[in-house]
Design an enzyme around this catalytic site. Structure first.
Site, PDB file in Angstrom:
ATOM      1  N   HIS A   1      -5.578  -3.382  -2.151  1.00  0.00           N
ATOM      2  CA  HIS A   1      -5.205  -2.380  -3.151  1.00  0.00           C
ATOM      3  C   HIS A   1      -5.094  -2.994  -4.546  1.00  0.00           C
ATOM      4  O   HIS A   1      -4.289  -2.547  -5.362  1.00  0.00           O
ATOM      5  CB  HIS A   1      -3.903  -1.696  -2.750  1.00  0.00           C
TER       6      HIS A   1
ATOM      7  N   SER B   1       0.786  -1.229   0.000  1.00  0.00           N
ATOM      8  CA  SER B   1       0.000   0.000   0.000  1.00  0.00           C
ATOM      9  C   SER B   1       0.820   1.283   0.000  1.00  0.00           C
ATOM     10  O   SER B   1       0.307   2.331  -0.375  1.00  0.00           O
ATOM     11  CB  SER B   1      -0.939   0.002   1.215  1.00  0.00           C
TER      12      SER B   1
ATOM     13  N   LYS C   1     -12.636   0.089  -0.275  1.00  0.00           N
ATOM     14  CA  LYS C   1     -11.843   0.854  -1.249  1.00  0.00           C
ATOM     15  C   LYS C   1     -12.563   0.839  -2.593  1.00  0.00           C
ATOM     16  O   LYS C   1     -13.496   1.603  -2.801  1.00  0.00           O
ATOM     17  CB  LYS C   1     -10.426   0.307  -1.310  1.00  0.00           C
TER      18      LYS C   1
END
Length: 377
Positions: A242, A214, A273
């Site tokens: 991610h 990340s 996310k």
């Protein structure tokens, strides 16, 4: 004996009994004062280092442009993990409203007592389908998913091999288990092989890595990791927070990007996310593992169920990605435009071809000051 004498006889012992309380109270106040001084010293150290984390107050919905309290106009937002813009997508927002109307604000319960709705089961089924795994279990966050996995899967006869730069939640999760812990150098396959050889006497061996790291956007060398895992009889786990939703031809993640979806055994990821941006995390993998997590994973067993509006938003986000690759592929051109233009302007951009594009200034204080100046502009 008069009533007055009786009353005085009762009151005097009570006064005597209360006298020792004063020093105890004084010590209590002294302890609070001492603790406050320790805390203030810690806080001052953070300020002096230039690493104080100020929370900017957003007065609009999440998006590429936001309103921030104290600013006179809209601000360009480069720092959210709203990779695909789905946190404010009208279909996703409407799905949350619909779920609120049909299923309520929350369950007021954990899953196994009175907190599992059809929405939760539908989302778990869709996530398992999305990742092409057997089953899925939802958590309040991916931090909880990482905290809940290793203690259940691994015991004192097992070994866990972890990349030295893995996310803090992975590190904390591994600390909770009693397995032998071996840390290998960041994305270093030679060091991983050395550690695998060292762990050959263990019952189970689990290689643990972020799919994408990340801080710098580094992509783990999953093909090489899977080769070593096959050679030394290990399982492979990746954290895909991610990567889920936008890496790979269909946005399935790092394992799809690198062609190893059938060789990575366990995937943890987030709904907070790219998949709607609200909250929640999950584990996908073999059904016996998911069944065991439902029985023994403490963050799952002792945390309230995800709220229906959150589940509704995430479910719609996953459905959009299952229906079309167009949204998941929208990041590539934007990422390369930013990276190329910033490099042309003389900045050093870390990582390769990932939408995490760290602009490396080389000094934490300078980064904080530049952030403040950019906000003013």
């Amino acid at each position: 004996m008069s009533l007055g004498k009786v009353a005085r006889g009762l009151v005097l012992p009570a006064r005597v009994a209360l006298r020792p309380a004063a020093p105890v109270l004084h010590r209590s106040y002294a302890a609070v004062s001492e603790a406050r001084a320790v805390l203030e010293s810690e806080l001052e150290g953070i300020r002096a280092a230039g690493t104080w984390k100020a929370e900017r107050i957003i007065t609009s919905k999440q998006g590429p442009q936001i309103n921030v309290q104290g600013s006179r106009s809209t601000i360009l937002n480069f720092c959210a993990n709203n990779y695909l813009g789905l946190s404010s997508h009208p279909d996703v927002v409407q799905a949350g409203i619909d779920a609120l109307n049909t299923h309520g604000a929350g369950l007021s319960s954990v899953r196994f007592i009175c907190g599992t709705q059809d929405l939760h089961k539908n989302l778990e089924q869709k996530l398992a389908e999305f990742h092409e795994r057997e089953d899925c279990i939802l958590y309040a966050s991916c931090f909880d998913a990482n905290a809940g996995l290793f203690e259940v899967l691994l015991g004192p006869d097992d070994a866990v091999l972890s990349d030295e730069l893995n996310h803090a939640s992975i590190i904390d999760g591994i600390r909770l288990c009693r397995a032998k812990r071996l840390r290998y150098k960041h994305m270093d396959l030679r060091d991983l092989e050395t550690k695998l050889k060292e762990a050959q006497s263990s019952r189970l061996r689990l290689v643990v890595t972020d799919g994408v790291f990340s801080m710098d956007g580094d992509v783990a060398p999953l093909s090489g990791i899977c080769d070593l895992a096959d050679q030394y009889g290990a399982l492979v786990f990746i954290d895909e927070c991610h990567a889920t939703g936008f890496l790979g031809a269909r946005g399935r993640g790092t394992d799809e990007l690198l062609g190893v979806m059938d060789r990575v055994h366990i995937v943890n990821s987030t709904l907070g996310k790219a998949l709607g941006g609200a909250a929640g995390g999950y584990t996908v993998g073999p059904k016996p593992l998911i069944d065991l997590l439902r029985q023994r994973s403490r963050p799952y067993l002792f945390s309230n169920s995800l709220p229906p509006p959150v589940v509704g938003c995430a479910l719609r986000a996953v459905e959009l990605l299952l229906a079309s690759n167009e949204i998941s592929q929208s990041m590539t051109a934007k990422t390369m435009r930013f990276r190329n233009k910033m490099a042309e302007a003389g900045f050093t951009i870390s990582g390769l071809a990932h939408p995490i594009c760290p602009v490396m200034l080389g000094d934490a204080r300078l980064a904080s000051l530049m952030s403040e100046d950019m906000l003013k502009l």
